[in-house]
Design a protein around this motif. Structure first.
Motif, PDB file in Angstrom:
ATOM      1  N   VAL A 167      -0.569  -4.107   9.554  1.00 42.02           N
ATOM      2  CA  VAL A 167      -1.724  -4.066  10.457  1.00 42.02           C
ATOM      3  C   VAL A 167      -1.274  -3.610  11.847  1.00 42.02           C
ATOM      4  O   VAL A 167      -1.916  -2.737  12.458  1.00 42.02           O
ATOM      5  CB  VAL A 167      -2.424  -5.445  10.526  1.00 42.02           C
ATOM      6  CG1 VAL A 167      -3.442  -5.488  11.651  1.00 42.02           C
ATOM      7  CG2 VAL A 167      -3.076  -5.777   9.204  1.00 42.02           C
ATOM      8  N   CYS A 170       0.045  -1.698   1.558  1.00 46.09           N
ATOM      9  CA  CYS A 170      -0.739  -2.303   2.642  1.00 46.09           C
ATOM     10  C   CYS A 170      -1.153  -1.248   3.669  1.00 46.09           C
ATOM     11  O   CYS A 170      -2.311  -1.209   4.094  1.00 46.09           O
ATOM     12  CB  CYS A 170       0.061  -3.399   3.331  1.00 46.09           C
ATOM     13  SG  CYS A 170       0.270  -4.879   2.350  1.00 46.09           S
ATOM     14  N   ILE A 173      -4.919  -0.475   4.652  1.00 48.89           N
ATOM     15  CA  ILE A 173      -5.316  -1.024   5.951  1.00 48.89           C
ATOM     16  C   ILE A 173      -5.614   0.072   6.968  1.00 48.89           C
ATOM     17  O   ILE A 173      -6.577  -0.022   7.730  1.00 48.89           O
ATOM     18  CB  ILE A 173      -4.237  -2.002   6.469  1.00 48.89           C
ATOM     19  CG1 ILE A 173      -4.228  -3.257   5.598  1.00 48.89           C
ATOM     20  CG2 ILE A 173      -4.452  -2.342   7.927  1.00 48.89           C
ATOM     21  CD1 ILE A 173      -3.089  -4.199   5.875  1.00 48.89           C
ATOM     22  N   ARG A 174      -4.819   1.127   6.988  1.00 48.98           N
ATOM     23  CA  ARG A 174      -4.992   2.156   8.012  1.00 48.98           C
ATOM     24  C   ARG A 174      -6.359   2.828   7.928  1.00 48.98           C
ATOM     25  O   ARG A 174      -7.002   3.076   8.951  1.00 48.98           O
ATOM     26  CB  ARG A 174      -3.883   3.198   7.887  1.00 48.98           C
ATOM     27  CG  ARG A 174      -3.933   4.203   9.015  1.00 48.98           C
ATOM     28  CD  ARG A 174      -2.586   4.594   9.515  1.00 48.98           C
ATOM     29  NE  ARG A 174      -2.735   5.328  10.752  1.00 48.98           N
ATOM     30  CZ  ARG A 174      -2.123   6.452  11.027  1.00 48.98           C
ATOM     31  NH1 ARG A 174      -1.287   6.952  10.160  1.00 48.98           N
ATOM     32  NH2 ARG A 174      -2.318   7.048  12.159  1.00 48.98           N
ATOM     33  N   ILE A 211      -8.908   0.496   9.393  1.00 46.98           N
ATOM     34  CA  ILE A 211      -8.798   0.417  10.849  1.00 46.98           C
ATOM     35  C   ILE A 211      -9.399   1.664  11.488  1.00 46.98           C
ATOM     36  O   ILE A 211     -10.075   1.582  12.515  1.00 46.98           O
ATOM     37  CB  ILE A 211      -7.329   0.186  11.273  1.00 46.98           C
ATOM     38  CG1 ILE A 211      -6.950  -1.262  10.935  1.00 46.98           C
ATOM     39  CG2 ILE A 211      -7.119   0.486  12.740  1.00 46.98           C
ATOM     40  CD1 ILE A 211      -5.523  -1.625  11.200  1.00 46.98           C
TER      41      ILE A 211
END
Length: 183
Positions: free
Chosen positions: A13, A147, A151-152, A155
């Protein structure tokens, strides 16, 4: 093992925010990017509207206009990708440095247990630098990549940096479909 897993998700993250921050500083806030982005979105919507109205029209003039619009859109997408290129290099360099540092920290440690046995050509990555033959053991690099990939993108959507749906439909990017390819 759970603490390592949570730490890796947290690292993922943080690096995703760092990458988006770098991209914002180098690309998203520039006037050239803003201008190209609005132009691409405007042209995508215009092209989509024109295709809906005329559909599979046999009129040569309409086809010419659509092809001209597709060519303009393709050129603007190429320019947009070139503007993003410098950010990709900076982000890639930063991620490589961080990845090698974290890789040395978690080297040889099982950070998670996979609920499946990965297929053979992925086992080299998922079981990287781990002792033993239990291929459900997960290495740092595999968990970090999974991940970061998931996640990117979220975001980017959260921060509003993801491409618009209209632009995505038209194949934004260097490798989008060629004009008239799907006729």
């Amino acid at each position: 093992m759970w603490s390592d897993t949570i730490l890796i998700v947290f690292i993922s993250v943080c690096t995703a925010f760092l990458g988006e921050g770098l991209t914002w500083v180098l690309v998203y806030r520039t006037e050239k990017y803003q201008k190209l982005k609005t132009e691409v979105e405007k042209q995508s919507k215009k092209l989509e509207r024109r295709k809906e109205i005329h559909g599979d029209s046999l009129d040569k003039a309409v086809k010419k206009k659509i092809e001209r619009d597709e060519e303009k859109l393709k050129n603007n997408n190429r320019d947009l990708s070139l503007v993003k290129m410098k950010s990709m290099f900076a982000t890639g360099f930063a991620f490589t440095a961080l990845l090698s540092m974290f890789n040395s920290i978690f080297d040889g440690r099982v950070v998670a247990q996979l609920p499946f046995t990965p297929i053979s050509w992925i086992q080299g990555l998922s079981h990287r630098n781990l002792a033993g033959d239990d291929y459900t053991d997960c290495s740092f690099i595999f968990l970090y990549i999974l991940c970061t990939m998931s996640i990117r993108q979220n975001i980017q959507k959260l921060l509003g940096f993801a491409p618009s749906r209209a632009a995505s439909k038209q194949g934004v990017g260097l490798f989008g479909p060629a004009p008239g390819q799907f006729k």
